[in-house]
Design a protein around this motif. Structure first.
Motif, short mmCIF file in Angstrom:
data_model
loop_
_atom_site.label_atom_id
_atom_site.label_comp_id
_atom_site.label_asym_id
_atom_site.label_seq_id
_atom_site.Cartn_x
_atom_site.Cartn_y
_atom_site.Cartn_z
N PRO A 133 0.84 -1.20 0.00
CA PRO A 133 0.00 0.00 0.00
C PRO A 133 0.87 1.25 0.00
N HIS A 134 0.47 2.26 -0.81
CA HIS A 134 1.31 3.46 -0.95
C HIS A 134 0.68 4.73 -0.37
N GLU A 135 -0.61 4.68 0.02
CA GLU A 135 -1.29 5.82 0.68
C GLU A 135 -1.31 7.07 -0.20
N LEU A 136 -1.39 6.87 -1.51
CA LEU A 136 -1.42 7.99 -2.45
C LEU A 136 -2.52 7.70 -3.48
N PRO A 137 -3.77 8.02 -3.16
CA PRO A 137 -4.90 7.63 -4.01
C PRO A 137 -4.80 8.10 -5.46
N GLY A 138 -4.16 9.21 -5.67
CA GLY A 138 -4.05 9.73 -7.03
C GLY A 138 -2.78 9.31 -7.74
N ALA A 139 -2.12 8.28 -7.25
CA ALA A 139 -0.84 7.84 -7.83
C ALA A 139 -0.96 7.57 -9.34
N THR A 140 0.04 8.03 -10.07
CA THR A 140 0.03 7.86 -11.53
C THR A 140 1.29 7.20 -12.08
N LEU A 141 2.40 7.21 -11.30
CA LEU A 141 3.62 6.60 -11.81
C LEU A 141 4.50 6.13 -10.67
N PHE A 142 5.40 5.20 -10.96
CA PHE A 142 6.29 4.66 -9.95
C PHE A 142 7.52 4.07 -10.60
N LEU A 160 7.86 6.90 -0.67
CA LEU A 160 8.77 5.76 -0.77
C LEU A 160 8.12 4.60 -0.05
N VAL A 161 7.95 3.48 -0.77
CA VAL A 161 7.18 2.35 -0.27
C VAL A 161 8.05 1.10 -0.28
N GLY A 162 7.94 0.28 0.78
CA GLY A 162 8.65 -0.97 0.87
C GLY A 162 7.83 -2.01 1.59
N PRO A 163 8.39 -3.19 1.82
CA PRO A 163 7.66 -4.24 2.54
C PRO A 163 7.21 -3.81 3.92
N GLN A 164 7.93 -2.83 4.51
CA GLN A 164 7.57 -2.36 5.84
C GLN A 164 6.53 -1.25 5.82
N GLY A 165 6.06 -0.86 4.62
CA GLY A 165 5.06 0.18 4.51
C GLY A 165 5.61 1.42 3.84
N VAL A 166 4.95 2.56 4.09
CA VAL A 166 5.42 3.84 3.54
C VAL A 166 6.59 4.32 4.39
N ILE A 167 7.74 4.48 3.75
CA ILE A 167 8.98 4.80 4.46
C ILE A 167 9.20 6.30 4.55
N TRP A 168 8.76 7.01 3.52
CA TRP A 168 9.07 8.46 3.45
C TRP A 168 8.03 9.13 2.59
N LYS A 169 7.68 10.40 2.95
CA LYS A 169 6.75 11.19 2.16
C LYS A 169 7.29 12.60 2.02
N ASP A 170 6.99 13.20 0.86
CA ASP A 170 7.36 14.61 0.68
C ASP A 170 6.72 15.10 -0.61
N ASN A 195 11.00 21.09 -16.10
CA ASN A 195 12.10 22.06 -16.09
C ASN A 195 13.24 21.70 -15.16
N ALA A 196 13.25 20.47 -14.62
CA ALA A 196 14.32 20.11 -13.69
C ALA A 196 14.40 18.60 -13.52
N VAL A 197 15.57 18.18 -13.04
CA VAL A 197 15.77 16.81 -12.58
C VAL A 197 16.24 16.88 -11.14
N SER A 198 15.57 16.14 -10.27
CA SER A 198 15.95 16.07 -8.86
C SER A 198 16.47 14.68 -8.54
N ILE A 199 17.15 14.57 -7.41
CA ILE A 199 17.71 13.28 -6.99
C ILE A 199 17.25 12.99 -5.58
N PHE A 200 16.78 11.76 -5.36
CA PHE A 200 16.33 11.35 -4.03
C PHE A 200 17.23 10.23 -3.53
N SER A 201 17.89 10.48 -2.41
CA SER A 201 18.77 9.49 -1.79
C SER A 201 17.95 8.64 -0.82
N ILE A 202 17.96 7.33 -1.06
CA ILE A 202 17.20 6.43 -0.19
C ILE A 202 17.84 6.37 1.19
N SER A 203 19.15 6.29 1.25
CA SER A 203 19.82 6.18 2.55
C SER A 203 19.65 7.43 3.39
#
Length: 747
Positions: A133-142, A160-170, A195-203
């Protein structure tokens, strides 16, 4: 035709490809160029059309080879479909519970389908155990990361979603979010916006800016190259992730720079655009897949890999599955032989399939042509070379049947030695091409076509000479020589004209000195008609031994300037000078590529049956001079013909390029290239050369050897299929006979 059937034909072709025939000439191995016929990559497409209400988004294949397509209302899959026989896209009902889910996005992970709906990331693989479950009803891509970690977005928020659930939101730093890619080397996600590329660090669970720009549309992480390829509305560029700067420069010199999709497959970039798809080759050039030969529709929305030798090109109108298979030229010849015999033989003529409905070969009919005799001569010549090279009984039977058709061109009309253009059963004149040219035969069941031209005549003489020399069957050889003699006696008796049923010369069947030398020296017809008639007379003399043909040839060469005419360098051929008559001006308005075909067909008899070695040396000079002018076109037949006179110095590589690159699909689809930004256009010129380099045959519309290979746009919207008999089989089998193409080399 199903792919398995194609492979069966290929194997049958290999079984026939043994060398037991006569050889053309004994050339020392040290001076003889030869192509060793090893397997090369041959492409073709299997297409699947979508219904008008479908909104297609992505297409993937899993490790089992199953194809699924993401459509706005759910999943669809391919139904039926084979080469030349398109399939369709239909709803996928494989898993009953999937009918109730609203699938927003999909991808493959470890060769398995993974889906995104309004509640979770899930899969039917791994025994169905993946449900996050991702808790984002309007989700369109992953996008997937390591260890069943996924980054999900609704276009503005990121979870950010994993076996333990939603790990991070922003919230995304830049929105709307267009796409997400994962970098396994750094264990980070890249997020693309317009107009941009962002980077998300999992760690670090931290979102940071990477680079900015304008009109971004798509991107791809380049595995092992430490770069991002970023597509825009006007080309693409690459971003060096190690140095955090642009790698090289932006490239807008693409077949179509408005990009919709980028994928890396086997280390090479594939692009989807508003006008087809293209692959960037290792040398920086592109293979372009645009038009109905390759894909249904224009705008390519997604590109993905299927297995080791297929690529999926999804358009707004359907799916094109590119298949890359290995075959030899001999295997390709076997396929094309089947194509000709299966649907291109009309009364023994080599004919086109016309009146087709949107590329459906089962809806076409065998069409008549002004040049039935010419196209059949070229196919028949190829079969004669094949028989001489292989001794194949099927090739011999093909020769018999088509020579019978050629013979009837002479017997169906009342004029001795005059070849008809074509013939057909009576009652259909108004439905045939050029109905005003047709005449009733004495047999009320048949009609024949008049106004025969010089290109018919040179084609006849070419193939009659080839058969007389190479086919060691007495009755066939005698028939070819008799027809050759009848044609040439008609021309000699009628003062160098073809005289039609009405007692008048035909428009183009004219070799009379008054006509030929009436042209200014720069008008090509003066050189062409001189070259052709000398070749025709030499051929007739060589096989009949009649002194009149030799005497007449020398008279034309010595007393009427025909030798000087035919030796005139090609660089002197051009537009008639101002003040020339309208006929000369019309004939020299631009280079006539049909003339090239007539020249080269004539060169067989001009060089091979030359009266003396001195003349043969002169003819060689003229032929090589013509070849030099034609080299930019990379026409396979002109290069193979040149091997006849200069086996140590001709463009063998370009001839093989032509044979290998010619598409298996000979349907005359409409093709466009004039919009391309990756080609250098030239100013208008006499030769009608539009670009610095000629495009590969599979990126051009289907054309015979009498057409300009630099024509960028054209085609017939899929209503006709050309025969491979004259286009491909003639240069291949001539190359085999002249020992410049080897037998297939088996592994």
């Amino acid at each position: 035709m199903k792919y398995l059937s194609l492979r069966l034909l290929v194997l049958l072709g290999l079984a026939l490809a043994c060398t037991i025939g006569i050889k053309a000439q004994n050339i020392p191995a040290s001076s003889q160029k030869i192509h060793l016929d090893k397997p090369f990559i041959q492409e073709y497409s299997v297409k699947y059309t979508a219904s008008e209400d479908m909104v297609l988004k992505k297409a993937f294949s899993d490790r089992n080879g199953t194809i699924q397509v993401l459509e706005a209302s759910g999943l669809v899959r391919t139904h039926a479909g084979a080469f030349l026989y398109p399939g369709t896209l239909i709803p996928d009902r494989s898993y009953l519970p999937m009918e109730d889910k609203v699938i927003r996005d999909m991808l493959t992970m470890e060769g398995q389908f993974v889906y995104l709906d309004d509640e979770a990331v899930f899969s039917n693989a791994w025994a169905g155990s993946v449900y996050l479950p991702h808790e984002l009803p309007g989700a369109t891509l992953f996008e997937s990361g390591k260890g069943f970690i996924f980054l999900v977005s609704d276009g503005s928020d990121l979870h950010l979603v994993g076996p333990q659930g939603v790990i991070w939101k922003d919230n995304a730093a830049n929105s709307p979010v267009l796409d997400i890619k994962f970098d396994p080397e750094r264990n980070v996600f890249y997020i693309l916006s317009t107009n941009a590329v962002s980077i998300f660090s999992i760690s670090e669970q931290k979102l940071s800016p990477l680079t900015t720009g304008e009109d971004f549309t798509c991107f791809e992480f380049r595995q092992g190259k430490d770069r991002l390829a970023i597509g825009t509305e006007d080309g693409f560029f690459e971003w060096d992730l190690g140095k955090n700067q642009m790698w090289g420069t932006k490239n807008a010199a693409l077949p179509s720079p408005k990009l919709t999709s980028i994928s890396e497959i086997n280390g090479l970039l594939w692009f989807g655009s508003d006008k087809g798809a293209f692959l960037q080759k290792e040398d920086g050039g592109f293979n372009y897949y645009y038009g109905q030969r390759w894909v249904p529709g224009e705008k390519v929305v997604h590109v993905s890999q299927k297995g080791g030798n297929e690529v999926l090109l999804l358009t707004e109108q359907g799916l094109g599955k590119l298949v890359f298979t290995y075959q030899t030229l001999a295997e390709k010849a076997a396929y094309f032989d089947h194509q000709v015999r299966d649907r291109h033989i009309r009364h023994g003529f080599n004919a086109s399939l016309v009146g087709m409905e949107k590329g459906n070969v089962d809806t076409g009919r065998l069409g008549d042509s002004d040049n039935d005799g010419l196209w059949t001569s070229m196919y028949l010549g190829g079969e004669a070379f094949r028989y001489a090279e292989t001794g194949d009984a099927e090739a011999l039977q093909n020769v018999r049947e088509s020579l019978d058709a050629m013979e009837r061109l002479y017997t169906i009309n009342p004029v001795p030695g005059f070849p008809s253009r074509s013939f057909e059963r009576s009652g259909y004149i108004e439905r045939l091409s050029d109905p005003e040219r047709w005449q009733h035969a004495s047999d009320p069941e048949w009609d024949w076509k008049a106004t025969t031209s010089s290109d018919e005549a040179i084609g006849h003489v070419f193939v009659f000479g080839v058969i007389a020399e190479l086919v060691d069957e007495a009755d066939i050889r005698a028939k070819a020589i008799r027809l050759l003699d009848e044609l040439m006696q008609h021309i000699v008796d009628n003062d160098w004209y073809l005289i039609d049923y009405d007692g008048e010369p035909t428009t183009w069947g004219r070799w009379n000195p008054e006509y030929v030398n009436g042209f200014p020296t720069m008008v090509g017809d003066r050189k062409l008609n001189s070259s052709n008639i000398v070749a025709m007379l030499q051929t007739a003399y060589h096989f009949t031994g009649k002194a009149v043909y030799k005497q007449k040839a020398y008279d034309l060469m010595e007393n009427h300037g025909y030798l000087e005419n035919l030796m005139r360098p090609m660089e002197e051929i051009g537009k008639a000078k101002e003040g020339s008559d309208e006929w000369a001006a019309m004939l020299s308005e631009s280079w006539n590529h049909s003339d090239d075909e007539m020249y080269f067909l004539g060169y067989w008899g001009l060089y091979r049956y030359a009266f003396t070695d001195e003349l043969k040396g002169m003819y060689k000079k003229a032929i090589v001079d013509h070849w030099e002018a034609e080299r930019p076109e990379k026409d396979g037949l002109w290069n193979i013909f040149t091997a006849l006179v200069s086996p140590e110095n001709f463009d063998l590589e370009e001839a093989i390029w032509y044979l290998q690159e010619y598409p298996l699909d000979l349907i005359n689809w409409t093709v466009k290239n004039s919009h391309r930004q990756d080609i250098v256009l030239l100013e208008e010129n006499f030769r009608r050369q539009t670009t610095q380099k000629v495009l590969p045959p599979d990126e051009l519309h289907i054309r015979r050897h009498n057409a300009n290979r630099f024509g960028l746009d054209g085609g017939r919207d899929g209503n006709q299929e050309n025969s491979a008999g004259d286009i491909w089989l003639l240069p291949y089998w001539m190359g085999r006979y002249l020992d410049v193409i080897s037998e297939p080399l088996l592994p």
